[in-house]
Design an enzyme around this catalytic site. Structure first.
Site, short mmCIF file in Angstrom:
data_model
loop_
_atom_site.label_atom_id
_atom_site.label_comp_id
_atom_site.label_asym_id
_atom_site.label_seq_id
_atom_site.Cartn_x
_atom_site.Cartn_y
_atom_site.Cartn_z
N ALA A 46 -11.30 21.72 -30.58
CA ALA A 46 -11.00 22.83 -29.46
C ALA A 46 -12.56 22.21 -28.24
CB ALA A 46 -11.30 24.18 -29.93
N GLU A 47 -13.95 22.87 -29.94
CA GLU A 47 -15.16 22.20 -28.62
C GLU A 47 -15.57 21.09 -27.89
OE1 GLU A 47 -19.49 23.27 -31.48
OE2 GLU A 47 -17.44 23.67 -31.74
N TYR A 48 -14.46 19.89 -29.11
CA TYR A 48 -14.90 18.49 -28.20
C TYR A 48 -14.43 18.63 -27.06
CZ TYR A 48 -13.97 13.82 -27.65
OH TYR A 48 -14.00 12.40 -26.71
N ASP A 49 -12.93 19.22 -26.45
CA ASP A 49 -12.23 19.62 -25.42
C ASP A 49 -13.53 19.96 -24.73
OD1 ASP A 49 -10.20 17.78 -26.76
OD2 ASP A 49 -9.19 19.26 -27.40
N LYS A 125 3.69 18.50 -32.72
CA LYS A 125 1.89 17.14 -32.27
C LYS A 125 1.50 17.22 -34.23
CE LYS A 125 -2.11 15.69 -29.33
NZ LYS A 125 -2.71 15.11 -30.65
N TYR A 234 7.81 9.30 -34.49
CA TYR A 234 8.21 8.84 -32.42
C TYR A 234 7.85 8.39 -31.68
CZ TYR A 234 3.01 9.96 -33.01
OH TYR A 234 1.23 9.62 -32.70
S1 IVH Z 1 3.52 10.29 -28.35
C1 IVH Z 1 0.40 8.04 -25.04
N1 IVH Z 1 3.97 12.00 -29.74
O1 IVH Z 1 -2.10 11.99 -30.85
C2 IVH Z 1 0.84 8.51 -26.76
N2 IVH Z 1 1.57 11.56 -30.08
O2 IVH Z 1 -4.07 13.24 -29.40
C3 IVH Z 1 2.09 9.33 -26.61
N3 IVH Z 1 0.36 12.16 -31.68
O3 IVH Z 1 -2.56 9.16 -29.88
C4 IVH Z 1 1.90 9.01 -28.21
N4 IVH Z 1 1.83 14.06 -32.81
O4 IVH Z 1 -1.65 9.47 -31.99
C5 IVH Z 1 3.25 11.36 -29.58
N5 IVH Z 1 4.92 14.14 -31.82
C6 IVH Z 1 3.97 13.32 -31.28
C7 IVH Z 1 2.69 13.18 -31.39
C8 IVH Z 1 1.65 12.13 -31.12
C9 IVH Z 1 0.85 13.45 -32.79
C10 IVH Z 1 -1.13 12.19 -31.66
C11 IVH Z 1 -0.51 10.39 -30.49
C12 IVH Z 1 -1.61 10.21 -29.62
C13 IVH Z 1 -2.77 11.44 -30.77
C14 IVH Z 1 -3.00 11.85 -28.66
#
Ligand code: IVH
Length: 681
Positions: A46-49, A125, A234
């Site tokens: 959050a801080e980084y963001d 995520k 994914y």
């Molecule tokens: S799709 C354009 N789906 O989050 C990248 N990424 O903060 C498309 N990540 O580099 C990736 N969960 O490594 C996708 N369900 C998910 C994800 C996910 C985690 C990661 C991914 C990405 C990073 C960005």
């Protein structure tokens, strides 16, 4: 590994945008390095963001400040490790973040205004480390980390040790398949691993994500195999080949080929992968995710929303860093109230004095928090925190706990910063403009001696395994060691070591063997291990190449050090200060009795087989690590560069070489194989 960029001082107070821009850029670069290259973040996501957003806001208002090397224009930070490099055929981009539901709605409105109402699909995520797998003819051929998005690290043998990753695909598959996903560690497995490390007196990990990163990026895959890694997949980077038209089909196809997907992971959990339409539904599901995340056995830090259909995705297009068709809606950091029972003062390796809040244990983000650094006197004043106060603590991104603010005055006394060292009683000092207060008694203060021994032994220095804080503290307290050189006398103190709690024959044998094995280090590792202020790994390497051996180091002059490319006056001065100190010289002399660093042969300019030649390595090398290959070139008087130009003499192309190979072709630079290169040696 390159050195971590320095802390760029305090955030400038005024409203000068250029100054603030410079500060934010430097700060973000430092955090990128800590996160990507060291896997030791100092701030929460959050801080980084927040910092990144501040920078973006300034650049939006003052576009002239936006240079191509601004952190806003880059995905992650360049990686340097001993693992070979792999170019990604298709760049691995990052995802735009929304910090709350309003921002998620705003994203949806932007895309809906552009291409109308579309079907979306939501997934967790995952809070791990992204990874790409390449399958050729159904067989896993390469696994790589994201790296800087264009080039990652080769972790193929390591990924093969993860049980759920298929080595061969099931069913029908395209000739080449590029699968992407996340490597992570389940919460329970993380807790157990840390417990074990703690029992062994080794350094524990900060959070599951760093553990996953550290475990995956081991040089020795056998070490990875002992770590409890999990993986979820994914994305298919080249879906056309498999005839896949949307994300739902991707998940189904991945399952069919034998991959673990979100669908499989969430079966039986309170959450699911869902297709839906409209901002309201997205926000509703986001709240469900936020409410139930702690019930999952692994960490997630948000919900990813993707436009389901690939043809619709293509209509939206990609910006420089992140595609427009997907969004990560991050969870707000959890904040919990607790009481500061005590403010303790710790002394670090360099004598830095850090006040730490010791709090009534409280669960934050699934982990019990008891301590939070208060950094320095300024921070304590800013927070206005005193012993007995009720405070809010948070741990966003599940990194280091922090005190957010005081919510109730406990009526205690204002904390008065100590003027003497709590460990050795020396008068504390504040040097120059530093906000940090330090204990100047570097050789006598037990806290600093411990830090020096731990640093000397660390993996990137002398690489003596088994000398974490706890073990070193025990050895020091028992009077068995007194400085790094005394480690080499431990073999005469077996009996006394056996008396220590938690030390048995096996453990002692292992440690003594490790110490014995460290007697002929590379000179740069030895110099780095001395812990000279401002001398990180890279600088130590530069100095080693210049001075050649220990005597050369002891005889170095400020002018000579200053003349080394990459060594500035501040570094030169601190090296000179170090080697002029009689205690340091005595320590080095004692060390020389036991340790003989390998001499670095110096070639005068224009000497050596590769004099005047420049090499660029690209693709996955199999016989050398890229670092070693580059070092060999330098040892023979040549130059190693990261990019191809007309001046390049040879491009050495390993497997899966990408854009650099193409560029060599365009420029007519000679391309040779790794075997050719070996033959030249
Ligand atoms: S799709 C354009 N789906 O989050 C990248 N990424 O903060 C498309 N990540 O580099 C990736 N969960 O490594 C996708 N369900 C998910 C994800 C996910 C985690 C990661 C991914 C990405 C990073 C960005």
């Amino acid at each position: 590994m390159t050195d971590t960029p320095a802390i760029p001082g305090k955030r400038p107070a005024g409203s000068d945008p250029a100054r603030l821009h410079a500060w934010l850029s430097a700060t973000l670069r430092r955090h990128n390095h800590l996160y990507y290259a060291k896997a030791q973040p100092e701030v929460t996501d959050a801080e980084y963001d927040r910092l990144m957003r501040d920078l973006e806001a300034i650049e939006a208002e003052h576009p002239e400040l936006r240079t191509p090397d601004s952190p806003t224009q880059q995905v992650g930070a360049g990686l340097r490790s001993e693992l070979a490099k792999v170019d990604h055929r298709i760049p691995m981009l990052s995802i735009e973040n929304a910090m709350n539901e309003d921002e998620a709605r705003a994203w949806y409105k932007r895309i809906a205004d552009d291409i109308g109402d579309v079907e979306l699909i939501c997934e967790p995520k995952y809070d791990g480390l992204s990874c790409e797998l390449v399958y050729e003819n159904g067989r896993l051929t390469v696994a790589s980390t994201r790296g800087d998005g264009k080039t990652g690290e080769d972790v193929t043998p390591n990924v093969r040790t993860i049980k759920t990753v298929p080595h061969t695909l099931k069913g029908e598959f395209p000739q080449r398949l590029e699968v992407r996903g996340e490597i992570y560690i389940e919460k329970q497995a993380f807790a157990e691993l840390n417990e074990r490390l703690e029992q062994e007196g080794a350094k524990t990990y900060v959070n599951p994500r760093n553990t996953a990163s550290g475990s995956l990026r081991q040089i020795d895959a056998a070490k990875t195999a002992r770590r409890p890694l999990s993986a979820v997949w994914y994305q298919v980077a080249n879906p056309e080949g498999a005839g896949l038209k949307n994300q739902q089909e991707v998940i189904k196809a991945l399952q069919g080929w034998g991959f673990v997907t979100s669908k499989k992971l969430l079966t039986g959990s309170p959450l699911q992968v869902k297709t839906l339409k409209g901002a309201d539904k997205v926000v509703e599901l986001y709240h469900t995710y936020a409410g139930k995340r702690h019930e999952l056995p692994f960490e997630i830090d948000g919900m990813v929303v993707k436009v389901n259909d690939f043809a619709r995705q293509a209509e939206l297009g990609v910006r420089s860093k992140s595609p427009r068709y997907l969004l990560a809606v991050k969870f707000p950091p959890e904040e919990k109230e607790t009481v500061v029972e005590k403010i303790e003062v710790q002394v670090g390796r360099t004598g830095a004095i850090t006040p730490v809040a010791v709090m009534t244990p409280v669960m934050v983000g699934g982990v019990t928090v008891t301590h939070a650094s208060l950094h320095n006197a300024d921070e304590i004043e800013r927070l206005g925190v005193k012993e007995g106060d009720s405070v809010l603590v948070y741990r966003a991104g599940d990194v280091i706990p922090k005190v957010l603010r005081v919510v109730k005055d406990g009526g205690g006394e204002t904390f008065s910063f100590p003027t003497t060292c709590p460990r050795c009683g020396s008068d504390l000092v504040n040097l120059g403009e530093e906000v940090v207060t330090r204990c100047p008694n570097h050789l006598g203060c037990p806290a600093q001696v411990m830090g020096a021994v731990v640093h000397f032994s660390s993996r990137t220095a002398m690489n003596i395994e088994g000398l974490g804080d706890k073990n070193v503290e025990q050895l020091l307290a028992a009077g068995l060691i007194s400085d790094p050189s005394s480690l080499y006398e431990l073999s005469d103190r077996r009996e006394a070591m056996l008396e220590l709690e938690r030390w048995g024959e096996r453990k002692i044998d292992n440690l003594l063997e490790e110490i014995e094995g460290s007697r002929a280090p590379k000179l740069e590792k030895f110099i780095y291990g001395l812990g000279i202020r401002n001398v990180g790994e890279t600088v130590a390497g530069l100095i080693a190449a210049e001075v050649g051996n220990i005597d050369g180091l002891l005889a170095a002059t400020e002018e000579r050090l200053n003349a080394i490319e990459g060594v500035g006056p501040i570094i030169a001065e601190s090296v000179i200060k170090f080697i002029q100190d009689e205690h340091n010289r005595a320590l080095i002399e004692r060390l020389q009795k036991y340790v003989t660093p390998l001499e670095v042969k110096r070639l005068a300019a224009g000497e050596g087989k590769f004099a005047g030649m420049t090499f660029v390595f690209t693709g996955a090398l199999t016989r050398f690590t890229r670092e070693d290959a580059e070092q060999m070139v330098r040892d023979l008087g040549g130059k190693a560069s990261g990019s191809v130009s007309k001046k390049t003499s040879y491009v050495v192309a390993g497997e899966k070489a990408g854009s650099k190979l193409k560029k060599a072709g365009d420029l007519g630079v000679q391309v040779i194989t790794e075997d050719d290169f070996a033959a030249m040696l």
